[in-house]
Design a protein around this motif. Structure first.
Motif, short mmCIF file in Angstrom:
data_model
loop_
_atom_site.label_atom_id
_atom_site.label_comp_id
_atom_site.label_asym_id
_atom_site.label_seq_id
_atom_site.Cartn_x
_atom_site.Cartn_y
_atom_site.Cartn_z
N LYS A 57 0.79 -1.17 -0.02
CA LYS A 57 -0.09 -0.10 -0.10
C LYS A 57 0.91 1.17 -0.07
CE LYS A 57 -4.19 -2.03 2.25
NZ LYS A 57 -5.00 -2.02 3.35
N ALA A 58 1.94 1.12 0.58
CA ALA A 58 2.88 2.47 0.56
C ALA A 58 3.59 2.58 -0.74
CB ALA A 58 4.10 2.30 1.73
N ALA A 59 3.76 1.66 -1.04
CA ALA A 59 4.33 1.75 -2.66
C ALA A 59 3.51 2.21 -3.78
CB ALA A 59 4.71 0.25 -2.98
N ILE A 60 2.07 2.07 -3.35
CA ILE A 60 1.10 2.68 -4.39
C ILE A 60 1.08 4.20 -3.91
CG2 ILE A 60 -1.34 2.63 -4.84
CD1 ILE A 60 -1.54 -0.33 -3.98
N VAL A 61 1.08 4.56 -2.80
CA VAL A 61 0.80 5.87 -2.32
C VAL A 61 2.51 6.52 -2.83
CG1 VAL A 61 1.17 7.31 -0.46
CG2 VAL A 61 -0.42 5.52 -0.61
N LYS A 62 3.41 6.05 -2.73
CA LYS A 62 4.53 6.70 -3.33
C LYS A 62 4.59 6.79 -4.75
CE LYS A 62 7.56 6.85 0.42
NZ LYS A 62 8.01 8.26 0.75
N THR A 63 3.97 5.96 -5.47
CA THR A 63 3.98 6.03 -6.74
C THR A 63 3.01 7.22 -7.19
OG1 THR A 63 4.29 3.58 -7.09
CG2 THR A 63 3.41 4.83 -8.82
N GLU A 64 1.98 7.54 -6.24
CA GLU A 64 1.08 8.59 -6.78
C GLU A 64 1.88 9.68 -6.53
OE1 GLU A 64 -3.61 7.57 -6.41
OE2 GLU A 64 -2.56 7.23 -4.75
N GLU A 65 2.48 9.78 -5.29
CA GLU A 65 3.31 11.23 -4.74
C GLU A 65 4.38 11.39 -5.87
OE1 GLU A 65 4.85 9.99 -0.98
OE2 GLU A 65 2.80 10.53 -0.21
N PHE A 66 5.00 10.58 -6.40
CA PHE A 66 5.80 10.56 -7.55
C PHE A 66 5.29 11.20 -8.89
CE2 PHE A 66 8.09 8.99 -11.45
CZ PHE A 66 9.47 9.88 -11.24
N LEU A 67 4.09 10.51 -9.23
CA LEU A 67 3.44 11.27 -10.61
C LEU A 67 3.08 12.53 -10.13
CD1 LEU A 67 1.48 8.02 -11.16
CD2 LEU A 67 3.31 9.00 -12.61
N HIS A 68 2.55 12.86 -9.03
CA HIS A 68 2.13 14.36 -8.96
C HIS A 68 3.26 15.17 -8.73
CE1 HIS A 68 -1.57 12.53 -6.48
NE2 HIS A 68 -1.86 12.61 -7.83
N SER A 69 4.52 14.91 -8.28
CA SER A 69 5.56 15.67 -8.14
C SER A 69 6.07 16.05 -9.64
CB SER A 69 6.72 14.81 -7.49
OG SER A 69 7.40 13.91 -8.30
N LEU A 70 5.72 15.36 -10.56
CA LEU A 70 6.06 15.34 -11.86
C LEU A 70 4.87 16.26 -12.83
CD1 LEU A 70 7.37 11.96 -13.01
CD2 LEU A 70 8.64 14.25 -12.54
N ASP A 71 3.84 16.58 -11.67
CA ASP A 71 2.75 17.36 -12.40
C ASP A 71 1.86 16.32 -13.23
OD1 ASP A 71 2.71 19.76 -10.83
OD2 ASP A 71 4.47 20.55 -12.22
N ILE A 72 1.83 15.17 -12.99
CA ILE A 72 1.00 14.23 -13.83
C ILE A 72 -0.17 13.96 -12.89
CG2 ILE A 72 0.81 11.81 -14.86
CD1 ILE A 72 3.98 12.08 -15.37
N LYS A 73 -1.36 14.15 -13.64
CA LYS A 73 -2.74 14.09 -12.85
C LYS A 73 -3.04 12.43 -12.70
CE LYS A 73 -3.99 18.30 -15.05
NZ LYS A 73 -4.36 18.82 -16.14
N THR A 74 -3.63 12.18 -11.87
CA THR A 74 -3.74 10.70 -11.43
C THR A 74 -5.57 10.46 -11.41
OG1 THR A 74 -3.56 10.76 -9.18
CG2 THR A 74 -1.69 10.24 -10.40
N THR A 75 -6.35 11.11 -11.58
CA THR A 75 -7.67 10.87 -11.73
C THR A 75 -8.05 11.32 -13.30
OG1 THR A 75 -8.54 13.04 -10.67
CG2 THR A 75 -8.15 11.02 -9.21
N LEU A 76 -9.03 10.78 -13.67
CA LEU A 76 -9.67 10.97 -14.91
C LEU A 76 -10.62 12.29 -14.98
CD1 LEU A 76 -10.28 10.15 -17.93
CD2 LEU A 76 -12.19 8.86 -17.17
N LYS A 77 -11.06 12.78 -13.77
CA LYS A 77 -11.83 13.89 -13.63
C LYS A 77 -10.82 15.16 -13.74
CE LYS A 77 -11.94 14.65 -8.72
NZ LYS A 77 -12.89 15.20 -7.72
N GLU A 78 -9.41 14.87 -13.64
CA GLU A 78 -8.96 15.93 -13.77
C GLU A 78 -8.42 16.49 -15.19
OE1 GLU A 78 -5.42 16.03 -10.32
OE2 GLU A 78 -6.11 13.98 -10.79
N TYR A 79 -8.72 15.54 -16.19
CA TYR A 79 -8.59 15.69 -17.57
C TYR A 79 -9.94 15.89 -18.40
CZ TYR A 79 -3.94 13.56 -16.98
OH TYR A 79 -2.69 13.26 -16.50
N THR A 80 -10.97 15.53 -17.84
CA THR A 80 -12.20 15.78 -18.49
C THR A 80 -13.44 15.84 -17.47
OG1 THR A 80 -13.88 14.93 -20.12
CG2 THR A 80 -12.58 13.32 -18.68
N GLU A 81 -14.52 16.76 -17.66
CA GLU A 81 -15.73 16.74 -17.02
C GLU A 81 -16.68 15.83 -17.33
OE1 GLU A 81 -17.25 20.55 -17.12
OE2 GLU A 81 -15.40 21.67 -16.12
N ASP A 82 -16.24 14.99 -18.43
CA ASP A 82 -17.40 13.97 -19.07
C ASP A 82 -16.74 12.70 -18.69
OD1 ASP A 82 -19.42 13.09 -20.66
OD2 ASP A 82 -18.36 12.92 -22.45
#
Length: 158
Positions: A57-82
């Motif tokens: 579980k910590a590895a999943i969180v770290k992966t998400e944190e890393f992606l966010h540090s690169l300004d990569i969005k990790t939810t679909l709603k951040e890319y589209t309202e549809d």
């Protein structure tokens, strides 16, 4: 395959669709992937404390944190309202193509696609103020996320 479908539906590049899909895919399949995820956490993120499940579980969180540090969005709603109905659309596209066993072990069914995407919806709302309980139900062709809110009446004015 799920990432390719998001690219086809929304024009999001494949690397970013993987950032959307991967965390929920790992959470949804935690029971079958936890040893590998824990190993990944140890080798990539130097996670040394906790049980196998806690490391995974910590590895999943770290992966998400890393992606966010690169300004990569990790939810679909951040890319589209549809985004509503996306899980069902992708699952139906898989059914229409006869893709019934996906993943490295060919054990993910189209309804698993819906469930893993529903997890992302749950995660998106879980920290909102007043959320008491979240439950989701997915089956072939549909996915529903029920959110129970805690109602508090406004304070009377002085």
């Amino acid at each position: 395959m799920m990432g390719h479908e998001l690219t086809a539906l929304y024009g999001i590049d494949h690397a970013r669709t993987l950032a959307i899909i991967t965390p929920s895919h790992y959470r949804y399949n935690l029971e079958t992937k936890k040893e590998k995820l824990a190993q990944y956490g140890e080798r990539v993120w130097n996670i040394s404390e906790g049980t196998v499940e806690e490391k995974a579980k910590a590895a999943i969180v770290k992966t998400e944190e890393f992606l966010h540090s690169l300004d990569i969005k990790t939810t679909l709603k951040e890319y589209t309202e549809d985004y509503e109905g996306t899980a069902e659309t992708i699952a139906q596209r898989f059914v229409d193509r006869g893709w019934k066993g996906l993943g490295e072990h060919r054990n993910l069914a189209p309804e698993d696609v819906e469930k893993s995407i529903s997890i992302r919806i749950e995660e998106a709302v879980q920290d909102l103020e007043g959320v008491k309980q979240i439950a989701s139900r997915s089956q072939e062709g549909s996915s529903a996320v029920n959110i129970c809110l805690l109602y508090t009446s406004p304070s009377p004015r002085d």
